[in-house]
Design a protein around this motif. Structure first.
Motif, PDB file in Angstrom:
ATOM      1  N   LEU A  52       0.808  -1.257  -0.042  1.00 39.22           N
ATOM      2  CA  LEU A  52      -0.205   0.075   0.013  1.00 39.22           C
ATOM      3  C   LEU A  52       0.774   1.398   0.025  1.00 39.22           C
ATOM      4  CD1 LEU A  52      -2.615   1.522   0.075  1.00 39.22           C
ATOM      5  CD2 LEU A  52      -2.528   1.300   2.566  1.00 39.22           C
ATOM      6  N   ALA A  53       1.938   1.106   0.598  1.00 38.18           N
ATOM      7  CA  ALA A  53       2.906   2.302   0.655  1.00 38.18           C
ATOM      8  C   ALA A  53       3.348   2.753  -0.614  1.00 38.18           C
ATOM      9  CB  ALA A  53       4.140   1.980   1.715  1.00 38.18           C
ATOM     10  N   GLU A  54       3.753   1.962  -1.524  1.00 37.93           N
ATOM     11  CA  GLU A  54       3.897   1.895  -2.909  1.00 37.93           C
ATOM     12  C   GLU A  54       2.884   2.697  -3.874  1.00 37.93           C
ATOM     13  OE1 GLU A  54       7.025  -1.662  -3.415  1.00 37.93           O
ATOM     14  OE2 GLU A  54       5.200  -1.649  -4.648  1.00 37.93           O
ATOM     15  N   VAL A  55       1.494   2.271  -3.508  1.00 36.88           N
ATOM     16  CA  VAL A  55       0.439   3.025  -3.967  1.00 36.88           C
ATOM     17  C   VAL A  55       0.364   4.420  -3.620  1.00 36.88           C
ATOM     18  CG1 VAL A  55      -2.067   3.099  -4.414  1.00 36.88           C
ATOM     19  CG2 VAL A  55      -0.831   0.844  -4.300  1.00 36.88           C
ATOM     20  N   ILE A  56       0.463   4.855  -2.293  1.00 36.87           N
ATOM     21  CA  ILE A  56       0.420   5.959  -1.969  1.00 36.87           C
ATOM     22  C   ILE A  56       1.422   7.012  -2.402  1.00 36.87           C
ATOM     23  CG2 ILE A  56       0.528   7.388   0.151  1.00 36.87           C
ATOM     24  CD1 ILE A  56      -2.091   5.673  -0.172  1.00 36.87           C
ATOM     25  N   ASP A  57       2.719   6.519  -2.455  1.00 35.87           N
ATOM     26  CA  ASP A  57       3.762   7.057  -3.128  1.00 35.87           C
ATOM     27  C   ASP A  57       3.621   7.359  -4.528  1.00 35.87           C
ATOM     28  OD1 ASP A  57       6.749   8.093  -2.970  1.00 35.87           O
ATOM     29  OD2 ASP A  57       7.167   6.697  -4.334  1.00 35.87           O
ATOM     30  N   HIS A  58       3.022   6.520  -5.184  1.00 39.51           N
ATOM     31  CA  HIS A  58       2.462   6.949  -6.644  1.00 39.51           C
ATOM     32  C   HIS A  58       1.742   7.813  -6.758  1.00 39.51           C
ATOM     33  CE1 HIS A  58       1.939   6.034 -10.785  1.00 39.51           C
ATOM     34  NE2 HIS A  58       0.689   5.795 -10.549  1.00 39.51           N
ATOM     35  N   LEU A 111      -3.843  -8.783  -2.545  1.00 36.90           N
ATOM     36  CA  LEU A 111      -4.273  -8.075  -1.531  1.00 36.90           C
ATOM     37  C   LEU A 111      -3.288  -7.261  -0.659  1.00 36.90           C
ATOM     38  CD1 LEU A 111      -6.674 -10.336   0.365  1.00 36.90           C
ATOM     39  CD2 LEU A 111      -7.461  -9.135  -1.822  1.00 36.90           C
ATOM     40  N   LEU A 112      -3.507  -6.114  -0.834  1.00 32.48           N
ATOM     41  CA  LEU A 112      -2.563  -4.958  -0.179  1.00 32.48           C
ATOM     42  C   LEU A 112      -2.846  -4.765   1.202  1.00 32.48           C
ATOM     43  CD1 LEU A 112      -1.908  -2.507  -3.083  1.00 32.48           C
ATOM     44  CD2 LEU A 112      -0.444  -4.529  -2.650  1.00 32.48           C
ATOM     45  N   ALA A 113      -4.048  -4.690   1.771  1.00 34.23           N
ATOM     46  CA  ALA A 113      -4.352  -4.250   2.959  1.00 34.23           C
ATOM     47  C   ALA A 113      -5.813  -4.663   3.170  1.00 34.23           C
ATOM     48  CB  ALA A 113      -3.805  -2.722   3.182  1.00 34.23           C
ATOM     49  N   THR A 114      -6.344  -4.671   4.488  1.00 37.62           N
ATOM     50  CA  THR A 114      -7.602  -4.483   4.974  1.00 37.62           C
ATOM     51  C   THR A 114      -7.817  -3.302   5.659  1.00 37.62           C
ATOM     52  OG1 THR A 114      -9.286  -5.948   5.962  1.00 37.62           O
ATOM     53  CG2 THR A 114      -7.136  -6.163   6.756  1.00 37.62           C
ATOM     54  N   ARG A 119      -4.112   0.626   9.139  1.00 34.42           N
ATOM     55  CA  ARG A 119      -3.505   1.221  10.052  1.00 34.42           C
ATOM     56  C   ARG A 119      -2.170   0.813  10.174  1.00 34.42           C
ATOM     57  NH1 ARG A 119      -8.290   1.209  14.595  1.00 34.42           N
ATOM     58  NH2 ARG A 119      -9.131   3.412  14.011  1.00 34.42           N
ATOM     59  N   GLU A 120      -1.984  -0.558  10.018  1.00 38.36           N
ATOM     60  CA  GLU A 120      -0.430  -1.145  10.043  1.00 38.36           C
ATOM     61  C   GLU A 120       0.257  -0.574   9.124  1.00 38.36           C
ATOM     62  OE1 GLU A 120      -0.649  -5.574  12.300  1.00 38.36           O
ATOM     63  OE2 GLU A 120      -1.466  -5.138  10.143  1.00 38.36           O
ATOM     64  N   SER A 121      -0.142  -0.336   7.991  1.00 38.35           N
ATOM     65  CA  SER A 121       0.301   0.278   6.760  1.00 38.35           C
ATOM     66  C   SER A 121       0.777   1.783   7.029  1.00 38.35           C
ATOM     67  CB  SER A 121      -0.211   0.213   5.458  1.00 38.35           C
ATOM     68  OG  SER A 121      -0.623  -1.397   5.445  1.00 38.35           O
ATOM     69  N   GLY A 122       0.363   2.470   7.956  1.00 39.40           N
ATOM     70  CA  GLY A 122       0.716   3.658   8.194  1.00 39.40           C
ATOM     71  C   GLY A 122      -0.349   4.760   8.034  1.00 39.40           C
ATOM     72  N   PHE A 123      -1.769   4.409   8.124  1.00 41.01           N
ATOM     73  CA  PHE A 123      -2.632   5.289   7.593  1.00 41.01           C
ATOM     74  C   PHE A 123      -3.925   4.931   8.589  1.00 41.01           C
ATOM     75  CE2 PHE A 123      -0.131   3.972   3.910  1.00 41.01           C
ATOM     76  CZ  PHE A 123       0.253   5.346   3.508  1.00 41.01           C
ATOM     77  N   ASP A 124      -4.465   5.777   9.345  1.00 36.55           N
ATOM     78  CA  ASP A 124      -5.269   5.670  10.660  1.00 36.55           C
ATOM     79  C   ASP A 124      -6.848   5.692  10.079  1.00 36.55           C
ATOM     80  OD1 ASP A 124      -6.465   5.213  12.866  1.00 36.55           O
ATOM     81  OD2 ASP A 124      -6.117   7.400  13.510  1.00 36.55           O
ATOM     82  N   VAL A 125      -7.130   4.471   9.393  1.00 30.82           N
ATOM     83  CA  VAL A 125      -8.433   4.500   8.512  1.00 30.82           C
ATOM     84  C   VAL A 125      -8.915   2.873   9.197  1.00 30.82           C
ATOM     85  CG1 VAL A 125      -9.867   4.484   6.933  1.00 30.82           C
ATOM     86  CG2 VAL A 125      -7.827   5.957   6.925  1.00 30.82           C
ATOM     87  N   ALA A 126     -10.049   2.933   9.625  1.00 30.08           N
ATOM     88  CA  ALA A 126     -10.713   1.475   9.989  1.00 30.08           C
ATOM     89  C   ALA A 126     -12.111   1.461   9.696  1.00 30.08           C
ATOM     90  CB  ALA A 126     -10.332   0.902  11.383  1.00 30.08           C
ATOM     91  N   LEU A 127     -12.377   0.495   8.898  1.00 28.00           N
ATOM     92  CA  LEU A 127     -13.942   0.395   8.330  1.00 28.00           C
ATOM     93  C   LEU A 127     -14.426  -1.102   8.374  1.00 28.00           C
ATOM     94  CD1 LEU A 127     -13.770   3.429   5.878  1.00 28.00           C
ATOM     95  CD2 LEU A 127     -15.078   3.338   8.198  1.00 28.00           C
ATOM     96  N   VAL A 128     -15.556  -1.229   8.973  1.00 30.16           N
ATOM     97  CA  VAL A 128     -16.095  -2.684   8.738  1.00 30.16           C
ATOM     98  C   VAL A 128     -17.654  -2.647   8.040  1.00 30.16           C
ATOM     99  CG1 VAL A 128     -16.701  -4.952   9.732  1.00 30.16           C
ATOM    100  CG2 VAL A 128     -14.653  -3.606  10.624  1.00 30.16           C
ATOM    101  N   LYS A 129     -17.658  -3.406   7.011  1.00 32.97           N
ATOM    102  CA  LYS A 129     -19.185  -3.377   6.405  1.00 32.97           C
ATOM    103  C   LYS A 129     -20.039  -4.483   7.239  1.00 32.97           C
ATOM    104  CE  LYS A 129     -20.703  -3.437   1.612  1.00 32.97           C
ATOM    105  NZ  LYS A 129     -20.212  -3.660   0.497  1.00 32.97           N
ATOM    106  N   PHE A 130     -21.417  -4.204   7.385  1.00 36.85           N
ATOM    107  CA  PHE A 130     -22.374  -4.858   8.041  1.00 36.85           C
ATOM    108  C   PHE A 130     -23.054  -5.530   7.020  1.00 36.85           C
ATOM    109  CE2 PHE A 130     -23.942  -0.738   8.106  1.00 36.85           C
ATOM    110  CZ  PHE A 130     -25.302  -0.834   7.398  1.00 36.85           C
ATOM    111  N   ARG A 131     -23.581  -6.659   7.130  1.00 40.50           N
ATOM    112  CA  ARG A 131     -24.430  -7.300   6.364  1.00 40.50           C
ATOM    113  C   ARG A 131     -25.785  -7.980   7.141  1.00 40.50           C
ATOM    114  NH1 ARG A 131     -23.305  -7.774   1.214  1.00 40.50           N
ATOM    115  NH2 ARG A 131     -21.060  -7.644   0.503  1.00 40.50           N
ATOM    116  N   GLY A 132     -26.931  -7.525   6.692  1.00 38.78           N
ATOM    117  CA  GLY A 132     -28.296  -8.107   7.635  1.00 38.78           C
ATOM    118  C   GLY A 132     -29.405  -7.766   6.374  1.00 38.78           C
TER     119      GLY A 132
END
Length: 319
Positions: free
Chosen positions: A139-145, A218-221, A237-250
């Motif tokens: 993911l870091a390479e994607v961001i650098d690009h 897969l680069l990151a979750t 987050r481990e890749s250095g970017f403070d984002v966390a989201l989870v999708k719900f299904r119901g």
């Protein structure tokens, strides 16, 4: 134009080996046929979820389940279809964050407020992927690009958690990548594989065939923690970017679902999630059981909507 696809769940009545004992009968239900509506195209995330789940649900609810694909308006047509249906337990809608985003971004005639959240099944992992033969290994390479040339990122449709994930990643990384949205995961995958997009954001169950064929990486979750079945995939987050989201299904239905119907679903969903055969199937798709009963699901959905609306206002997407 409505696209209607049917999948009929198979009711099971069988006798186990011990004499005199039989498998429990499915719970009696007030309707012989139940229609499960999704805004997803055939093969999309919600479509796959409903079709697979329906195979097992008829063990526990005495009804035949039909899947209906109602595409258009990023879910607006599907929401309207269910909102206008009888509130008797015969028609439900596959809930995901998309129906919240559609309601907030496009102001359709019917919104999530016109539906009654029934029950939640799963939390679904959102992942960032790229083509295996492409230039990006992390993911870091994607961001650098993206810092050097802006970059092009893909999401399934304009009103989706995937789009929010991309926007939040842009902000956290301080880049201005172009986010290209699509009506379905098929076009998104094609544009990622042919190099039109640097990355796509989607769900593993939609990516399974390309993952198995080693066509994508897969680069990151966006999950807060690593996916148990994909321990080598780091979190955003481990890749250095403070984002966390989870999708719900119901599921949700028209306003006013009878209490006897919601009780049947509360009981059946817990049983189907514990079904050994279904557990194998949904674990392979990296779906995490997240049962939320009917009494708690409306508050969960409303809280998600409130937080989403705040984010959209903060970013200028809505006023």
């Amino acid at each position: 134009m409505l696209t209607r696809r049917h999948f009929i769940g198979t009711a099971i009545a069988a006798t186990i080996a011990l004499p005199g004992l039989a498998l429990a009968e499915p719970a009696a239900y007030p309707h012989k046929v139940v229609t499960l509506v999704t805004h997803s195209s055939p093969g999309g995330g919600s479509d796959v979820f409903l079709r697979e789940m329906s195979k097992y649900l008829s063990k526990y609810i005495g009804a035949t389940f039909i899947i209906e694909n109602v595409q258009g308006g990023s879910g607006a047509k599907a929401i309207a279809r269910v909102a206008s249906a009888p509130a008797n337990g015969s028609v439900f809608y596959a809930t995901t964050p998309t129906y919240i985003y559609t309601s907030l971004l496009s102001q359709p005639t019917n919104t999530y407020k016109d539906l009654d959240p029934l029950v939640n099944f799963f939390a679904d992992s959102e992942v960032i992927y790229t083509r295996t033969d492409g230039p990006f290994k992390t993911l870091a390479e994607v961001i650098d690009h993206a810092r050097k040339t802006r970059g092009r990122w893909g999401a399934a449709n304009p009103a989706s958690l995937e789009r929010q994930a991309a926007e939040q990643l842009k902000r956290a990384a301080g880049v201005n990548a172009a986010i290209v949205t699509h009506e379905g995961g098929g076009d998104l995958m094609l544009n990622t594989l042919n190099g039109t997009l640097d990355i796509g954001i989607g769900e593993i169950q939609e990516l399974r065939s390309q993952l198995d064929a080693n066509k994508i990486r897969l680069l990151a979750t966006f999950n807060p923690q690593r996916i148990p079945d994909k321990p080598d995939v780091p979190t955003v987050r481990e890749s250095g970017f403070d984002v966390a989201l989870v999708k719900f299904r119901g599921l949700a239905g028209p306003k006013g679902i009878p209490a006897d119907v919601t009780a049947i679903w509360d009981d059946a969903v817990q049983k189907v999630l514990a079904d050994p055969d279904y557990k194998k199937a949904y674990s392979a798709e990296v779906l995490v059981p997240n049962f939320i009963a009917h009494k708690d699901y409306p508050a969960f959905v409303n809280d998600f909507a409130t937080r989403t609306e705040a984010f959209l206002k903060e970013t200028g997407a809505i006023k």
